[in-house]
Design a protein around this motif. Sequence first.
Motif, PDB file in Angstrom:
ATOM      1  N   UNK A   1      68.715  58.253  75.154  1.00 45.76           N
ATOM      2  CA  UNK A   1      69.027  56.905  75.637  1.00 45.76           C
ATOM      3  C   UNK A   1      69.173  56.879  77.147  1.00 45.76           C
ATOM      4  N   UNK A   2      69.787  57.919  77.697  1.00 48.26           N
ATOM      5  CA  UNK A   2      69.947  57.991  79.143  1.00 48.26           C
ATOM      6  C   UNK A   2      68.588  58.069  79.850  1.00 48.26           C
ATOM      7  N   UNK A   3      67.628  58.739  79.221  1.00 51.29           N
ATOM      8  CA  UNK A   3      66.299  58.872  79.818  1.00 51.29           C
ATOM      9  C   UNK A   3      65.498  57.585  79.684  1.00 51.29           C
ATOM     10  N   UNK A   4      65.567  56.945  78.521  1.00 43.22           N
ATOM     11  CA  UNK A   4      64.719  55.779  78.248  1.00 43.22           C
ATOM     12  C   UNK A   4      65.277  54.485  78.803  1.00 43.22           C
ATOM     13  N   UNK A   5      66.589  54.360  78.879  1.00 40.92           N
ATOM     14  CA  UNK A   5      67.186  53.123  79.358  1.00 40.92           C
ATOM     15  C   UNK A   5      67.034  52.001  78.345  1.00 40.92           C
ATOM     16  N   UNK A   6      66.863  50.764  78.837  1.00 41.17           N
ATOM     17  CA  UNK A   6      66.797  49.582  77.984  1.00 41.17           C
ATOM     18  C   UNK A   6      65.385  49.235  77.555  1.00 41.17           C
ATOM     19  N   UNK A   7      64.410  49.993  77.997  1.00 46.73           N
ATOM     20  CA  UNK A   7      63.015  49.662  77.720  1.00 46.73           C
ATOM     21  C   UNK A   7      62.629  49.989  76.285  1.00 46.73           C
ATOM     22  N   UNK A   8      63.381  50.891  75.644  1.00 48.56           N
ATOM     23  CA  UNK A   8      63.041  51.314  74.289  1.00 48.56           C
ATOM     24  C   UNK A   8      64.256  51.240  73.381  1.00 48.56           C
ATOM     25  N   UNK A   9      63.992  51.097  72.084  1.00 49.72           N
ATOM     26  CA  UNK A   9      65.025  51.162  71.067  1.00 49.72           C
ATOM     27  C   UNK A   9      64.941  52.513  70.379  1.00 49.72           C
ATOM     28  N   UNK A  10      66.065  53.122  70.128  1.00 43.84           N
ATOM     29  CA  UNK A  10      66.099  54.422  69.460  1.00 43.84           C
ATOM     30  C   UNK A  10      67.060  54.338  68.278  1.00 43.84           C
TER      31      UNK A  10
END
Length: 410
Positions: A247-256
């Motif tokens: 989550x820290x790497x992807x930010x808000x651009x992706x859902x995990x």
Amino acid sequence: MNFPFFVAKRYLISKKSLNIINVISGIALVGVAIVSAAMIIVLSAMNGIVNTLSNQYSAFDSDLLITPSQGKTINYSDFPKEKILALDGVESLQQVVSEDALFKFKDRQLIGRVKGVGPRYGKVSGIDTLVIDGRYLLKDDEGRGFLYVGAGMAANLGLSPGFTSPPVSIYLPKRGTDQIGSLNNAFNYRSLRPSGVFSISSDIDNNMIVAPISDVKSLLDYKNEDTSIEIFVKPSASVSRVKSKIKEILGQKYLIRDILEQHELEYKVFKSEKLFAFIILSFILLVASFNITGALMMLIIEKQDDLRVLFSLGAQKKILRRIFLFEGMTIVVVGCMLGLVLGSLLVFLQKTFGLISLDNDPASYFPNAYPVAFLWSDVLMIVLSVIVIGFICTLISVLRVSGRFQFYVK
């Protein structure tokens, strides 16, 4: 030793002149024990079902599923795959393209979902172990593509896997067209033979066909696009910890999402059913606890002379109340402990020896013995509920009959 508790213990274990009090006290204790045992058994059984479903889904779904927060596809060229693969605990990263499709086999047509995966997907996910007919094969040495079909889809289409089987045609709408016409004009299609049939659960078996990702991308006119990225975590690693790092790497651009979040509806249903079962059993416990009221009232009537003597010796009214409060709570606690021991023993025997079996299809992924799973959190919840309900019933009983103490204080 606390004086009220000492007297309550003597009243409980000593022989009473009215045998009916012994009977009622025994019924109250047994009632609490039976309901406590039923609670731990029912909750453990529901835990077992949830764990079984989780194991089923984990054999097909990834530990973590990454999808775009906006739009439908992920540009794999821009995706920070190197950073994710460098994280401690990440075992594999797999590209996936999944889309609703029309499947045609001979004279039968069926709408389902095609899932395009890479060549290593079977090994890292474990879906290659779910074969019930044929074998798991998406690409042969000559580069020919094959389909891995859910059991429900295979039955509805009437196909049998094998190199001699007629091919299954996959139809997907042509990209960027709203043309309505024949299948060949409005859809891209490709024909692939089925190599094997798998079985996990009815919702997946009846809806899913796995295909090579290259063929699915070709049908969708995709190049660097993927509909999702699946992350598989090492067995020794914590999924939640890896998830937070990604989550820290992807930010808000992706859902995990983890496995529970990927099947949120199913788990919410089982969680609600477990809560309702607990509430119903709590009401049964409340009814069983009413026997304590009768036992305490009859005990107070029997011990009138003892109460008069205790009051004459200086025992205050609140001490007399505590005696019977401790009497009722002793019945509750002993009954609860006996019930938990009995219920836990039955859960252990079921888990170890499979006392209750299920008539399952040998090819089914569901276990032959009814699954159970013991959780200490359930034990804590049961103990708290039994103590609270027992205390309330005991307190009401003591307060209702405390008016009888007025006779002793005149």
